[in-house]
Design a protein around this motif. Structure first.
Motif, PDB file in Angstrom:
ATOM      1  N   LEU A 203       0.804  -1.227   0.000  1.00  0.00           N
ATOM      2  CA  LEU A 203       0.000   0.000   0.000  1.00  0.00           C
ATOM      3  C   LEU A 203       0.837   1.277   0.000  1.00  0.00           C
ATOM      4  O   LEU A 203       0.467   2.241  -0.692  1.00  0.00           O
ATOM      5  CB  LEU A 203      -0.961  -0.021   1.195  1.00  0.00           C
ATOM      6  CG  LEU A 203      -2.027  -1.128   1.160  1.00  0.00           C
ATOM      7  CD1 LEU A 203      -2.931  -1.029   2.381  1.00  0.00           C
ATOM      8  CD2 LEU A 203      -2.848  -1.060  -0.114  1.00  0.00           C
TER       9      LEU A 203
ATOM     10  N   ILE B 129      -0.595   3.433  -3.205  1.00  0.00           N
ATOM     11  CA  ILE B 129      -1.401   4.642  -2.969  1.00  0.00           C
ATOM     12  C   ILE B 129      -0.731   5.888  -3.546  1.00  0.00           C
ATOM     13  O   ILE B 129      -1.383   6.676  -4.257  1.00  0.00           O
ATOM     14  CB  ILE B 129      -1.700   4.795  -1.467  1.00  0.00           C
ATOM     15  CG1 ILE B 129      -2.621   3.657  -1.003  1.00  0.00           C
ATOM     16  CG2 ILE B 129      -2.351   6.144  -1.172  1.00  0.00           C
ATOM     17  CD1 ILE B 129      -2.891   3.638   0.483  1.00  0.00           C
TER      18      ILE B 129
ATOM     19  N   ILE C 130      -3.674  -2.415  -5.053  1.00  0.00           N
ATOM     20  CA  ILE C 130      -4.457  -2.232  -3.826  1.00  0.00           C
ATOM     21  C   ILE C 130      -5.560  -3.273  -3.719  1.00  0.00           C
ATOM     22  O   ILE C 130      -5.789  -3.870  -2.655  1.00  0.00           O
ATOM     23  CB  ILE C 130      -5.047  -0.809  -3.799  1.00  0.00           C
ATOM     24  CG1 ILE C 130      -3.931   0.232  -3.693  1.00  0.00           C
ATOM     25  CG2 ILE C 130      -6.019  -0.653  -2.629  1.00  0.00           C
ATOM     26  CD1 ILE C 130      -4.409   1.657  -3.844  1.00  0.00           C
TER      27      ILE C 130
END
Length: 372
Positions: A223, A227, A272
């Motif tokens: 992540l 992100i 993700i």
């Protein structure tokens, strides 16, 4: 390129017949198209380049197979002669309007340089590993690209850097650390691509950086990599869409930065979603990521789909992928085999309907402008 030039010529004739441009303007446009078409590679030029590459490979294989029978000094002289002959011969052919064959000889010389690193290292038992050899090969090819202002050599240098990243990333060299140095390589090669005017190299570098980030997400925390990739992709896409001219003057990607940004956006969200798929029954993270992905795809089509067919097809692929992953994660346990085929048929029908409607909406403004 030939197909594009043919379409442009037919458009010029149609514009002149419709009275949109006069005869002199049509002649100027046609001559400009013809001048730029001459610089493109013909089928014969491509065959000549392939023949030169095969000839260079045959020479290297012949030398390698008879390596022990050739005196040491003769080996070194032959290798350097192949390198020098390729670069000098290519430069001479370039000046005599044989650009394709000249570029092919430069590629042969670059390949000979890489082979020379391996063969001379073996002959003199030089210390070092394959990674160092690839870096040396790539650096030499990049320097040659700058010196000769060569687009194909720049692409070759990027390809060598990609080979280094691939082998290091998948632990073929028993690495002790992740190959973060690729970011510096990519930055240098991106600068080189401006010097050599190699738009193809810039596209390949951006795709390579995306591959680097995927490897980084697999090797490190998922992540924290995915992100920021999604956020940066959204920023790049928005900037490229709302300020296309200054952005393209800076990056010089032929207006295709939104395509790369959309690919980065979809890749980051796919990472993700794969990370959160197992936890989809316990939290809403996967659902949120799926909604963001679908909303981003729709926004990309609305904002930039009309100007880029490639972006539309990437968005369609992303939409189909989202439908598939949502089904696999959330609905698989609820459907039997027959239900699966029914759901697949419905999903494909929805995708087809959406594509048809979007294509019609994209073509409608063009048709209205043509009628007006």
């Amino acid at each position: 390129m030939a197909g594009y030039s043919t379409r442009v010529r037919s458009d010029i004739a149609r514009w002149q017949q419709a009275g949109l441009i006069d005869a002199s303007t049509a002649d100027i446009l046609a001559r400009d198209v013809e001048a730029n078409t001459r610089n493109s590679l013909s089928f014969g030029s491509i065959l000549a380049m392939m023949a030169a590459l095969l000839f260079g490979a045959a020479i290297l294989i012949f030398v390698a197979s008879n390596w022990d029978a050739i005196p040491r000094l003769a080996r070194v002289v032959a290798l350097f002669a192949a390198i020098l002959g390729g670069y000098v011969g290519g430069a001479v052919l370039k000046t005599r309007d044989h650009a394709a064959v000249g570029e092919a000889l430069w590629i042969v010389a670059a390949a000979a340089f890489g082979g020379s690193i391996a063969l001379i290292g073996q002959m003199y038992h030089l210390s070092g590993d394959e990674a160092s050899a690839l870096i040396t090969w790539g650096a030499g090819t990049a320097l040659a690209a700058v010196a000769l202002r060569s687009n194909p050599l720049t692409v070759a240098a990027v390809a060598i850097a990609d080979a280094w990243l691939f082998l290091k990333g998948f632990d073929y060299f028993n690495r002790s650390a992740f190959p973060h140095a690729f970011v510096a390589m990519a930055a240098v090669l991106f600068a080189v691509s401006f010097c050599t005017r190699s738009q193809a190299a810039r596209h390949l570098i951006l795709l390579s950086l995306l591959f680097y980030l995927v490897l980084l997400a697999m090797d490190h925390a998922t992540l924290p990599v995915a992100i920021p990739l999604v956020i940066v992709s959204v920023v790049l896409f928005t900037t490229a869409v709302f300020a296309p001219e200054p952005v393209d003057r800076t990056v010089q990607l032929g207006g295709r930065l939104p395509l790369h940004a959309l690919l980065g956006f979809l890749t980051g969200l796919a990472i993700i979603q794969f990370e959160l798929a197992d936890e989809s029954t316990y939290n809403s993270g996967f659902a949120i990521a799926s909604v963001v992905a679908l909303a981003g795809i729709v926004a990309a089509i609305v904002l930039a789909g009309r100007e880029s067919r490639g972006l539309r097809w990437l968005a369609y692929f992303g939409f189909a992928f989202e439908l598939a992953i949502i089904y696999v994660v959330t609905l698989q346990s609820m459907l039997d085999t027959a239900g699966f085929f029914l759901a697949a048929a419905v999903l494909l029908g929805i995708v087809a309907l959406i594509i048809i409607r979007v294509e019609k909406r994209m073509k409608a403004p063009v048709a209205r402008r043509a009628v007006a």
